[in-house]
Each structure stands twice: as C-alpha cells, then as structure tokens.
Design a protein around this motif. Structure first.
Motif, PDB file in Angstrom:
ATOM      1  N   TYR A  43     -80.300 -44.445 -27.419  1.00 16.53           N
ATOM      2  CA  TYR A  43     -79.309 -45.400 -26.936  1.00 16.53           C
ATOM      3  C   TYR A  43     -77.944 -45.186 -27.590  1.00 16.53           C
ATOM      4  N   VAL A  44     -77.905 -45.051 -28.909  1.00 17.07           N
ATOM      5  CA  VAL A  44     -76.604 -44.943 -29.594  1.00 17.07           C
ATOM      6  C   VAL A  44     -75.896 -43.624 -29.273  1.00 17.07           C
ATOM      7  N   LYS A  45     -76.647 -42.639 -28.843  1.00 18.58           N
ATOM      8  CA  LYS A  45     -76.025 -41.378 -28.424  1.00 18.58           C
ATOM      9  C   LYS A  45     -75.273 -41.544 -27.105  1.00 18.58           C
ATOM     10  N   GLU A  46     -75.729 -42.489 -26.282  1.00 21.43           N
ATOM     11  CA  GLU A  46     -75.122 -42.711 -24.968  1.00 21.43           C
ATOM     12  C   GLU A  46     -74.092 -43.835 -24.951  1.00 21.43           C
ATOM     13  N   ARG A  47     -74.351 -44.885 -25.707  1.00 14.50           N
ATOM     14  CA  ARG A  47     -73.479 -46.072 -25.691  1.00 14.50           C
ATOM     15  C   ARG A  47     -72.152 -45.754 -26.357  1.00 14.50           C
ATOM     16  N   LYS A  48     -71.079 -46.118 -25.679  1.00 14.11           N
ATOM     17  CA  LYS A  48     -69.744 -45.836 -26.211  1.00 14.11           C
ATOM     18  C   LYS A  48     -69.029 -47.120 -26.604  1.00 14.11           C
ATOM     19  N   ALA A  49     -68.257 -47.006 -27.659  1.00 20.12           N
ATOM     20  CA  ALA A  49     -67.357 -48.063 -28.105  1.00 20.12           C
ATOM     21  C   ALA A  49     -66.113 -47.372 -28.649  1.00 20.12           C
ATOM     22  N   PHE A  50     -64.973 -47.898 -28.356  1.00 19.87           N
ATOM     23  CA  PHE A  50     -63.702 -47.314 -28.774  1.00 19.87           C
ATOM     24  C   PHE A  50     -63.584 -45.862 -28.309  1.00 19.87           C
ATOM     25  N   GLY A  51     -64.174 -45.588 -27.144  1.00 19.56           N
ATOM     26  CA  GLY A  51     -64.025 -44.281 -26.529  1.00 19.56           C
ATOM     27  C   GLY A  51     -64.955 -43.187 -27.023  1.00 19.56           C
ATOM     28  N   LYS A  52     -65.897 -43.522 -27.897  1.00 14.02           N
ATOM     29  CA  LYS A  52     -66.834 -42.486 -28.350  1.00 14.02           C
ATOM     30  C   LYS A  52     -68.218 -43.083 -28.583  1.00 14.02           C
ATOM     31  N   PRO A  53     -69.255 -42.235 -28.576  1.00 12.14           N
ATOM     32  CA  PRO A  53     -70.616 -42.750 -28.777  1.00 12.14           C
ATOM     33  C   PRO A  53     -70.746 -43.448 -30.132  1.00 12.14           C
ATOM     34  N   ILE A  54     -71.461 -44.565 -30.136  1.00  8.73           N
ATOM     35  CA  ILE A  54     -71.591 -45.287 -31.401  1.00  8.73           C
ATOM     36  C   ILE A  54     -72.431 -44.500 -32.416  1.00  8.73           C
ATOM     37  N   ALA A  55     -73.125 -43.472 -31.954  1.00 11.74           N
ATOM     38  CA  ALA A  55     -73.867 -42.602 -32.873  1.00 11.74           C
ATOM     39  C   ALA A  55     -72.929 -41.827 -33.794  1.00 11.74           C
ATOM     40  N   THR A  56     -71.669 -41.710 -33.413  1.00 10.66           N
ATOM     41  CA  THR A  56     -70.717 -40.974 -34.252  1.00 10.66           C
ATOM     42  C   THR A  56     -70.151 -41.831 -35.374  1.00 10.66           C
ATOM     43  N   PHE A  57     -70.398 -43.131 -35.335  1.00  9.46           N
ATOM     44  CA  PHE A  57     -69.879 -44.019 -36.369  1.00  9.46           C
ATOM     45  C   PHE A  57     -70.712 -43.890 -37.642  1.00  9.46           C
ATOM     46  N   GLN A  58     -70.032 -43.888 -38.762  1.00 11.84           N
ATOM     47  CA  GLN A  58     -70.713 -43.723 -40.042  1.00 11.84           C
ATOM     48  C   GLN A  58     -71.756 -44.812 -40.283  1.00 11.84           C
TER      49      GLN A  58
END
Length: 159
Positions: A43-58
């Motif tokens: 899910y976090v790989k697909e869900r975006k927030a602030f224009g990018k996947p939330i999986a990229t957030f630290q």
C-alpha cells in the motif's frame, strides 16, 4: 457409552493441551502480522502524499523497519517453541510466552499498519481494517494476556 477418555478427566485433558493451543495462537498471530505488514508495504508503495509515494518518507521506512525487525525476532522464538513442541518439551510457561508475545505483537503491528493507511485504515474495503478488528481477540482467547503474564510471573518468583 459415548464417553471419550475417563469420566471426570475432561478438564485434565484440556489442561494437557493448553501449551499447544497457546503456541498455535502465537503462530497464527505471526502469520496474520506478516500478512498485514506485507499488505501495508504494498500500500505505501502506491499511496502518494505531497506528490510522492509515502514509502519514500523516512518515518514510513522507520516504522516498517521496526515492525519487520520485531516480527522477525518473534518468529525465531515461535520456531524454537515449535521445535520444543515436536520434541515433547514445550512447557506451560514457554507456551504462555509465545502466546503473549504473538498476540501483543500482532495488535501493535496491525495498529501501526492502520496508522500507515491513514483514513483508509478504517474503511472495511481495506483488509487492514478487518485485521484490526480481528487482532483484538487474540489477546483474549486461549487465556488473556494478563493470565499469560501471571503464569510467567509466578514462574519467575517460584522457589
């Protein structure tokens, strides 16, 4: 004429199998935890927030790393308990630890996964919402977490 076992021994038979039941609950908790964690990773790989996947957030990566590490560690203990069961050496205290660890960890993992899903975590269309509801009973059946703590605690202070 339809009696199984000896008359009046039903409770004793039940008590003999409690370690296996408690280990089973712990193992089921690990399987459910692994499933919901993998669903959350997807899910976090697909869900975006602030224009990018939330999986990229630290923060997301830190949370996932913590959950995966706890799950891996608990799985090692469950595997050891399963070896003890197969060898006929699983005792009540160790089985109680497995049940306590597994069910409490499942609730923590599912709770964090709901958080990572945000508002979708409360929508029945998402498996994590059902996992959240289902996980709660794990801390009750087979003996409540408080009973497991009592069994473990008594063993620590026994003479």
């Amino acid at each position: 004429e339809n009696l199984l076992g000896e008359e009046g021994k039903g409770f004793a038979y039940l008590m003999q199998e409690l370690p296996q039941e408690r280990l089973s609950i712990g193992i089921m908790a690990m399987a459910a935890s692994q499933t919901v964690l993998q669903q959350t990773i997807d899910y976090v790989k697909e869900r975006k927030a602030f224009g990018k996947p939330i999986a990229t957030f630290q923060n997301t990566q830190f949370k996932l790393a913590e959950l995966d590490t706890e799950l891996t560690s608990a799985q090692v203990f469950m595997d050891r308990c399963l070896e003890l069961l197969v060898d006929g050496e699983l005792d009540t205290v160790t089985a109680s630890k497995a049940k306590l660890l597994g069910s409490e960890l499942q609730c923590r993992i599912v709770d964090e996964c709901v958080q990572l899903h945000g508002g979708y975590g409360f929508m029945w269309e998402y498996p994590v919402a059902r996992a959240f509801a289902d996980s709660r009973v794990q801390r009750i059946y087979g003996g409540t977490s408080e009973v497991m703590k009592l069994i473990i605690g008594r063993s620590l202070i026994a003479d």
